[in-house]
Enzyme design. Sequence first.
Site, PDB file in Angstrom:
ATOM      1  N   SER A 146       2.312   4.795  -1.563  1.00 46.19           N
ATOM      2  CA  SER A 146       0.177   4.605  -1.107  1.00 46.19           C
ATOM      3  C   SER A 146       0.202   3.724  -1.788  1.00 46.19           C
ATOM      4  O   SER A 146       0.833   3.334  -2.871  1.00 46.19           O
ATOM      5  CB  SER A 146       0.241   6.133  -1.543  1.00 46.19           C
ATOM      6  OG  SER A 146      -1.247   5.841  -1.347  1.00 46.19           O
ATOM      7  N   TYR A 159      -0.714  13.241  -7.162  1.00 43.08           N
ATOM      8  CA  TYR A 159      -0.193  12.910  -5.418  1.00 43.08           C
ATOM      9  C   TYR A 159      -0.079  11.363  -6.494  1.00 43.08           C
ATOM     10  O   TYR A 159       0.881  10.186  -5.705  1.00 43.08           O
ATOM     11  CB  TYR A 159      -1.662  12.483  -5.183  1.00 43.08           C
ATOM     12  CG  TYR A 159      -0.664  11.503  -3.706  1.00 43.08           C
ATOM     13  CD1 TYR A 159      -0.954  12.545  -2.656  1.00 43.08           C
ATOM     14  CD2 TYR A 159      -1.637  10.303  -3.527  1.00 43.08           C
ATOM     15  CE1 TYR A 159      -0.187  11.942  -1.622  1.00 43.08           C
ATOM     16  CE2 TYR A 159      -1.634   9.963  -2.057  1.00 43.08           C
ATOM     17  CZ  TYR A 159      -0.822  10.653  -1.129  1.00 43.08           C
ATOM     18  OH  TYR A 159      -0.340  10.220  -0.072  1.00 43.08           O
TER      19      TYR A 159
END
Length: 269
Positions: A146, A159
């Site tokens: 990401s 995350y």
Amino acid sequence: MRRSVRSLTNKIVVITGAASGIGQSLARAMAARGAVLALVDIDELALEALCAELADAGNTVSSYVIDVSNRSAMEQLPGDVVTAHGAVDILINNAGVSVGAMFDDHSIEDAEWLLDINLKGVIYGCKFFLPHLKQSPEANIVNISSMFGLFSMPGQAMYSASKAGVRGFTEALWTELSNTSVRVMTVHPGTIRSNVIRSSRMLDPQAQLKAVQLQEKFGMSTDKAAEKIVRAIEKNKLRVLVGADAHIAEFLKRLFPVSLQRLVGMFFD
Ligand SMILES: NC(=O)c1ccc[n+]([C@@H]2O[C@H](COP(=O)([O-])OP(=O)(O)OC[C@H]3O[C@@H](n4cnc5c(N)ncnc54)[C@H](O)[C@@H]3O)[C@@H](O)[C@H]2O)c1
């Protein structure tokens, strides 16, 4: 010098998290190129609907309802895929989830849930598929990180940790496998319009709604993101950033490694 573009026709491609979002669009983009698909997800209904759509269109596809954080299920998966299709050429570790809350506020169970799927799931995929991928004359491992693997987001500590973990792990694999037939690529998407925030474990429903609205307004479509990822696989790239926000994030993080974190922190004061 122009890079050669490899053909994906008849390549056997495993995609985790294929029932929604980027994974679903990757499956369709691969199918359009004539790849043979082995699709993995925990969402049985959505997975079967996608498989039926692709099979009706004439594609060869098999499905596996598996939780990527389940070690024994992941250990068994490569054998099942090889039994169904004869080999494996490309593994896309795409399945992922998010937890949206300050670290101090969410439970350790949520932290473990996320790490087990986003990081351990990727490690299991690589570990158990690698012996089979090495049998292929031209194989790829594609791990979806990401832009939060490039810098860290408050309210997304776990995350960010998982995606930075995927980056570090994948970059080590590039080097370790550089003398083999297995190419390794890490993908850093920015904001993409998928279900990841809707299915996120968030403590504040208002914040979740706002995040979904922002994602819908500014995010890239999953089809466009998948097309960029598949083109990068065709060109055997080692790394791909998807979206202007991911490019800006990388640029700012390189130039201002500390100030960028201060800047994102200002939004959470
Ligand atoms: N959407 C974004 O803005 C964005 C940005 C950067 C990175 N990513 C990453 O892209 C990947 C795909 O996410 P998406 O945005 O398409 O989200 P999505 O929620 O639309 O799709 C994720 C898919 O993974 C599946 N899944 C979840 N847990 C699983 C498990 N334990 N085992 C197997 N399958 C599981 C879900 O059922 C779903 O089908 C994720 O790794 C995500 O972190 C997304």
